[in-house]
Write a protein that holds these residues in place. Structure first.
Motif, PDB file in Angstrom:
ATOM      1  N   TRP A 100      -6.889  15.080  -8.196  1.00 28.40           N
ATOM      2  CA  TRP A 100      -6.697  16.447  -7.741  1.00 28.40           C
ATOM      3  C   TRP A 100      -6.747  17.435  -8.898  1.00 28.40           C
ATOM      4  O   TRP A 100      -6.283  17.147  -9.997  1.00 28.40           O
ATOM      5  CB  TRP A 100      -5.363  16.585  -7.008  1.00 28.40           C
ATOM      6  CG  TRP A 100      -5.342  15.823  -5.718  1.00 28.40           C
ATOM      7  CD1 TRP A 100      -4.961  14.514  -5.546  1.00 28.40           C
ATOM      8  CD2 TRP A 100      -5.755  16.303  -4.451  1.00 28.40           C
ATOM      9  NE1 TRP A 100      -5.107  14.145  -4.233  1.00 28.40           N
ATOM     10  CE2 TRP A 100      -5.588  15.232  -3.524  1.00 28.40           C
ATOM     11  CE3 TRP A 100      -6.252  17.511  -3.978  1.00 28.40           C
ATOM     12  CZ2 TRP A 100      -5.892  15.357  -2.179  1.00 28.40           C
ATOM     13  CZ3 TRP A 100      -6.541  17.640  -2.637  1.00 28.40           C
ATOM     14  CH2 TRP A 100      -6.370  16.567  -1.756  1.00 28.40           C
ATOM     15  N   THR A 101      -7.316  18.623  -8.599  1.00 26.59           N
ATOM     16  CA  THR A 101      -7.399  19.716  -9.556  1.00 26.59           C
ATOM     17  C   THR A 101      -6.728  20.948  -8.966  1.00 26.59           C
ATOM     18  O   THR A 101      -7.009  21.328  -7.820  1.00 26.59           O
ATOM     19  CB  THR A 101      -8.865  20.060  -9.884  1.00 26.59           C
ATOM     20  OG1 THR A 101      -9.494  18.912 -10.456  1.00 26.59           O
ATOM     21  CG2 THR A 101      -8.944  21.234 -10.865  1.00 26.59           C
ATOM     22  N   SER A 102      -5.845  21.589  -9.732  1.00 27.81           N
ATOM     23  CA  SER A 102      -5.172  22.796  -9.264  1.00 27.81           C
ATOM     24  C   SER A 102      -6.066  24.015  -9.520  1.00 27.81           C
ATOM     25  O   SER A 102      -6.522  24.234 -10.645  1.00 27.81           O
ATOM     26  CB  SER A 102      -3.837  22.967  -9.978  1.00 27.81           C
ATOM     27  OG  SER A 102      -3.221  24.185  -9.584  1.00 27.81           O
ATOM     28  N   GLN A 148      -4.706  22.797  -4.411  1.00 25.39           N
ATOM     29  CA  GLN A 148      -5.424  21.754  -5.137  1.00 25.39           C
ATOM     30  C   GLN A 148      -6.666  21.322  -4.374  1.00 25.39           C
ATOM     31  O   GLN A 148      -6.701  21.369  -3.136  1.00 25.39           O
ATOM     32  CB  GLN A 148      -4.513  20.537  -5.356  1.00 25.39           C
ATOM     33  CG  GLN A 148      -3.262  20.829  -6.159  1.00 25.39           C
ATOM     34  CD  GLN A 148      -2.376  19.605  -6.319  1.00 25.39           C
ATOM     35  OE1 GLN A 148      -2.394  18.687  -5.493  1.00 25.39           O
ATOM     36  NE2 GLN A 148      -1.602  19.569  -7.397  1.00 25.39           N
ATOM     37  N   GLN A 161       1.099  24.807  -5.367  1.00 25.16           N
ATOM     38  CA  GLN A 161      -0.250  24.862  -5.899  1.00 25.16           C
ATOM     39  C   GLN A 161      -1.254  24.731  -4.753  1.00 25.16           C
ATOM     40  O   GLN A 161      -0.940  24.159  -3.710  1.00 25.16           O
ATOM     41  CB  GLN A 161      -0.493  23.720  -6.895  1.00 25.16           C
ATOM     42  CG  GLN A 161       0.425  23.702  -8.097  1.00 25.16           C
ATOM     43  CD  GLN A 161       0.174  22.490  -8.980  1.00 25.16           C
ATOM     44  OE1 GLN A 161      -0.969  22.192  -9.327  1.00 25.16           O
ATOM     45  NE2 GLN A 161       1.239  21.777  -9.320  1.00 25.16           N
TER      46      GLN A 161
END
Length: 473
Positions: free
Chosen positions: A423-425, A415, A413
């Motif tokens: 964390w955001t993908s 992120q 991913q």
């Protein structure tokens, strides 16, 4: 430049010319005067590639690079390369490579060479016999190479690895040979279309084809006036050569934007001589060109808005009067590899979940070197889940990421995070590659921290990146 058949026509690329000047209908000038050396444009501080020869195909062609900052002229082609008649060199958008054509194994092939290196060029086409691979041109983002192969225009996707560039795919764009020969391709700024010459003799004209639909339209194909050699600047203006008249058959440089526009004959032309091989300079009104005004083909730089021309003799470029100087291509010294985006990550603080040793650390993946430095995680089954992270220093909008894999991730991913905790993908795949250049475009995310988060290896080794580039604003 005028030659006896389309198969012998020489092409060289200019990647971009500024949109600062509004072109107006102009006319050629009889034997235009050279401007003084003292007034030579001081803004030209990049590098100029070109080739010179006595006669086409006689084995005398060599590639040169002139560095306007260092004031050095260097013959870069070498006999040790084993390539006959190297010519038509074009810089990659980042200036790190040149692509050119030359003869090996009795065939014309396309090569890529790392500028300034002691390594031999890489043969990208590897043809033998009578195959002709000619006229390479990079796309504006450097991810593709367009060239002619046996009468068709080809679009090759490039991958840059630690072992050098390679084609990951090659697609026939025109697919009309041998009944119709297409040559001298140049992509549009967004690579959605390609311009090229089609026909023979006085019937040679310019066409534009939309790659996705294969819709082909005549761009400028006047009856009885040979027209060829398209070069496209960033605003979509096309510069090209065509005969002054059917009677004189002298090459003149023209410009236009749309197929329905009236061709604009530029005032940089010598009415009494041949003028060809336009190579635009990004962000300016300047254009490099070849002209026979001062005897034989010599190199000039011209201002397309004023018609002023400067001979490059003061730099030693035109010193050998026995040879024609053609195929000029200028690199400004500023990367234009990803239009509309800024490289945010290079040189920024970096960290990783592990490093194989003290030399293969996280910072090596953000040092601007896509070839000879890298980050390696620990290897084998112990690698498991690993990550590589860069701190951009502030929250940024993320629009693209380029991954130069030495040893890839099958599952990973991209992120982002504002605090290095949550964390955001913004990208995820379970079909990653084992090695090579992967360009992740059109991403939508933001964050101060960006990381590659690998959960399954694609090789028997660990995870390894020659370079990770984060683009945005």
């Amino acid at each position: 430049m005028r030659l006896t058949s389309p198969a012998l026509r020489i092409a060289a690329a200019g990647i971009a010319l500024s949109a600062l000047a509004v072109q107006v209908q102009a006319a050629c000038v009889n034997s235009p005067a050279d401007q003084s050396n003292a007034s030579f444009p001081s803004t030209l501080t990049g590098k100029l590639a070109y080739h010179s020869y006595v006669s086409y195909g006689d084995g005398t062609s060599q590639i040169f690079i002139y560095d306007f900052t260092a004031r050095t002229l260097t013959q870069v082609s070498k006999s040790s390369w084993g390539i006959k008649d190297p010519m038509n060199a074009v810089f990659s958008p980042d200036g790190k490579w040149i692509a050119f054509m030359g003869v090996t194994n009795n065939a014309w092939n396309v090569f890529i060479w790392q500028v300034g290196s002691n390594s031999a060029p890489i043969n990208m086409t590897n043809s033998t016999g009578q195959t002709r691979n000619e006229d390479p041109k990079f796309s504006s983002d450097g991810s593709k190479l367009f060239f002619k192969q046996n009468g068709d225009v080809m679009e090759a996707t490039l991958s840059f690895t630690s072992g050098g560039p390679q084609f990951t795919s090659v697609v026939d764009v025109t697919n009309t040979a041998p009944s119709i020969e297409s040559s001298m391709p140049f992509p549009s700024p967004d690579s959605s279309a390609v311009y090229f010459a089609t026909g023979t003799g006085a019937g040679l004209g310019l066409y534009k084809e939309t790659i996705a639909t294969h819709q082909k339209v005549a761009f400028d194909a006047p009856s009885g006036l040979q027209t060829y050699y398209p070069m496209v600047r960033k605003d979509g203006t096309v510069f090209y050569a065509r005969w002054l008249s059917a009677a004189s058959q002298l090459d003149q440089i023209y410009s236009k934007v749309n197929p329905t526009d009236t061709p604009n004959q530029l005032s940089i032309n010598d009415c009494k001589g041949n003028n060809s091989d336009p190579s635009p300079v990004d962000g300016t009104n300047y254009l490099f060109m070849s002209s026979t005004t001062d005897g034989g083909y010599q190199l000039y730089v011209a201002d397309v808005s004023t018609g002023k021309r400067w001979n490059l003799s003061q730099f030693g470029v035109n010193s050998d009067s026995t040879k024609a100087k053609l195929g000029s291509n200028y690199w400004s010294g500023t990367s234009t590899s990803t239009p509309g985006k800024t490289l945010l990550s290079q040189g920024k603080p970096a960290s990783a979940s592990s490093s194989y040793n003290s030399s293969l650390t996280a910072d090596k993946a953000f040092d601007g070197n896509t070839e000879s430095t890298r980050w390696d995680s620990i290897e084998g089954n112990a690698a498991g889940t690993q990550w590589l992270m860069v701190d951009l220093g502030a929250v940024k909008s993320i629009t693209a990421v380029d991954l130069y894999w030495d040893a890839g991730a099958a599952w990973y991913q991209i992120q982002t995070s504002n605090d290095n905790v949550n964390w955001t993908s913004i990208y995820s795949t379970t079909s990653g590659v084992g090695s090579g250049h992967v360009s992740l475009a059109n991403l939508k995310g933001s964050g101060r921290y960006v990381r590659m988060y690998g959960t399954k290896r694609a090789t028997a080794w660990g995870y390894s990146l020659d370079e990770m580039q984060v683009w945005g604003s």
